[in-house]
Design an enzyme around this catalytic site. Structure first.
Site, short mmCIF file in Angstrom:
data_model
loop_
_atom_site.label_atom_id
_atom_site.label_comp_id
_atom_site.label_asym_id
_atom_site.label_seq_id
_atom_site.Cartn_x
_atom_site.Cartn_y
_atom_site.Cartn_z
N ASN A 10 0.87 -1.17 0.00
CA ASN A 10 0.00 0.00 0.00
C ASN A 10 0.91 1.23 0.00
O ASN A 10 1.50 1.57 1.02
CB ASN A 10 -0.88 -0.03 1.26
N TRP A 11 1.01 1.85 -1.17
CA TRP A 11 1.98 2.95 -1.31
C TRP A 11 1.45 4.27 -0.76
O TRP A 11 2.17 5.28 -0.77
CB TRP A 11 2.39 3.10 -2.78
N LYS A 12 0.21 4.31 -0.35
CA LYS A 12 -0.39 5.52 0.24
C LYS A 12 -0.12 6.72 -0.68
O LYS A 12 -0.09 6.57 -1.89
CB LYS A 12 0.14 5.72 1.67
N HIS A 96 -9.45 1.72 4.74
CA HIS A 96 -8.19 1.78 5.48
C HIS A 96 -8.39 2.69 6.69
O HIS A 96 -9.14 3.67 6.63
CB HIS A 96 -7.09 2.33 4.57
N GLU A 98 -6.72 5.00 7.91
CA GLU A 98 -6.47 6.43 7.67
C GLU A 98 -7.71 7.10 7.07
O GLU A 98 -7.99 8.26 7.34
CB GLU A 98 -5.25 6.60 6.75
N GLU A 168 -5.64 -4.55 10.61
CA GLU A 168 -4.58 -3.59 10.83
C GLU A 168 -4.85 -2.82 12.12
O GLU A 168 -5.62 -1.85 12.11
CB GLU A 168 -4.51 -2.59 9.67
N GLY A 174 2.45 2.37 10.83
CA GLY A 174 3.44 3.44 10.67
C GLY A 174 4.13 3.82 11.96
O GLY A 174 4.80 4.84 12.04
N SER A 213 3.22 -2.01 10.41
CA SER A 213 4.67 -2.12 10.61
C SER A 213 5.24 -3.50 10.28
O SER A 213 6.12 -3.99 10.98
CB SER A 213 5.05 -1.71 12.03
N GLY A 234 2.78 -1.06 4.33
CA GLY A 234 2.87 0.36 3.99
C GLY A 234 4.32 0.78 3.77
O GLY A 234 4.87 0.60 2.69
N GLY A 235 4.93 1.32 4.82
CA GLY A 235 6.28 1.88 4.71
C GLY A 235 7.29 0.98 4.01
O GLY A 235 8.04 1.44 3.13
P1 PGA Z 1 2.76 0.38 7.71
O1 PGA Z 1 1.34 0.63 7.04
O2 PGA Z 1 3.29 -0.93 7.14
O3 PGA Z 1 3.60 1.56 7.29
O4 PGA Z 1 2.56 0.30 9.17
C1 PGA Z 1 0.44 -0.44 6.83
C2 PGA Z 1 -0.85 0.07 6.26
O5 PGA Z 1 -1.27 1.17 6.65
O6 PGA Z 1 -1.48 -0.58 5.41
#
Ligand code: PGA
Length: 252
Positions: A10-12, A96, A98, A168, A174, A213, A234-235
């Site tokens: 997930n490149w956000k 998600h 966010e 999640e 993050g 994470s 994500g990251g």
């Molecule tokens: P993260 O993000 O791996 O940076 O914690 C995961 C996500 O939000 O899907």
């Protein structure tokens, strides 16, 4: 029941079109011809078409990070599942955390979006997960149960076959703070029990990803848990090498 593990990046809100194409191709190049793990990447909307034109969908599936619930009409600024199908997406991430936290996503809107995605023959990745306050208040399970019941309301067992769930925990996203493999497995097992209640045996074939994470260093421990069927990353998905090490977690 053998479930093929599924790792999605997930490149956000990261990467231009050119950077997205470069990263997607680096991921594709790093995969074995017959990788035992299904792989997808979710670039920003504006990069989807360019990435789709370069990627071999048999190797790396394309995912979008959100969609709207209507197919078309007077909805300024929205992108529909129909248009995502048109550019070659196979998956759409829905709700998600966010988007739940900052963009007003609710269980009801998530449900409408999941149905819109299914209508187009695409596969939703429905995200669920509790905040730290909810976990500390012993409400993690009831919150996830509510998110599942709301997000999946009105779906059939046939629909469920197309569905992926991503657990999640918000406090792990993050933050560098991961759920322990035990904590994650316990919640995944709980989620599967709820899916069994909703959809019967199909639940045993459904994939439940863990997200929060996930890194090359912790991927193996998490992904070896019996009810953890992959990862939403994500990251660590923003660097091809890290992402590929997660995909190849069995070798680390
Ligand atoms: P993260 O993000 O791996 O940076 O914690 C995961 C996500 O939000 O899907």
């Amino acid at each position: 029941m053998i479930r093929k593990k599924f790792v999605c990046g997930n490149w956000k809100l990261h990467k231009t079109v050119a950077e997205s194409v470069e990263l997607a191709l680096a991921v594709e190049r790093g995969l074995l011809a017959a990788e035992p793990v299904e792989v997808a990447v979710a670039p920003v909307f504006t990069a989807l078409h360019a990435v789709a034109e370069k990627l071999d969908p048999a190797k790396v599936a394309l995912a979008a990070q959100d969609c709207f619930w209507e197919d078309e009409g007077a909805w300024t600024g929205e992108v529909s599942a129909r248009l995502l199908a048109d550019v070659g997406c196979r998956y759409v991430i829905i709700a998600h955390s966010e988007r739940r936290q900052h963009c007003g996503e609710t269980d009801a809107s998530a449900n409408r979006k999941v149905k819109a995605v299914l209508r187009q023959g695409l596969r939703p990745i429905l995200c669920v997960g509790e905040t730290l306050t909810e976990r500390d208040g012993d409400r993690a399970f009831s919150v996830v149960q509510r998110q599942l019941a709301g997000g999946l309301a009105g779906l059939s067992a046939g629909d469920a076959e197309q569905l992926v769930i991503a657990y999640e925990p918000v406090w792990a996203i993050g933050t560098g703070r991961t759920a322990t493999p035990d904590q994650a497995q316990t919640m995944h097992h709980f989620i599967r029990s709820k899916l069994l209640e909703l959809f019967g045996d199909v639940a045993n074939a459904m994939r439940i990803q863990y997200g929060g994470s996930v890194k090359p260093e912790n991927a193996r421990q998490l992904l070896e848990q019996p009810d953890i069927d992959g990862a939403l990353v994500g990251g660590a998905a923003l660097k091809a090498d890290d992402f590929l090490r997660i995909v190849k977690y069995r070798n680390t």
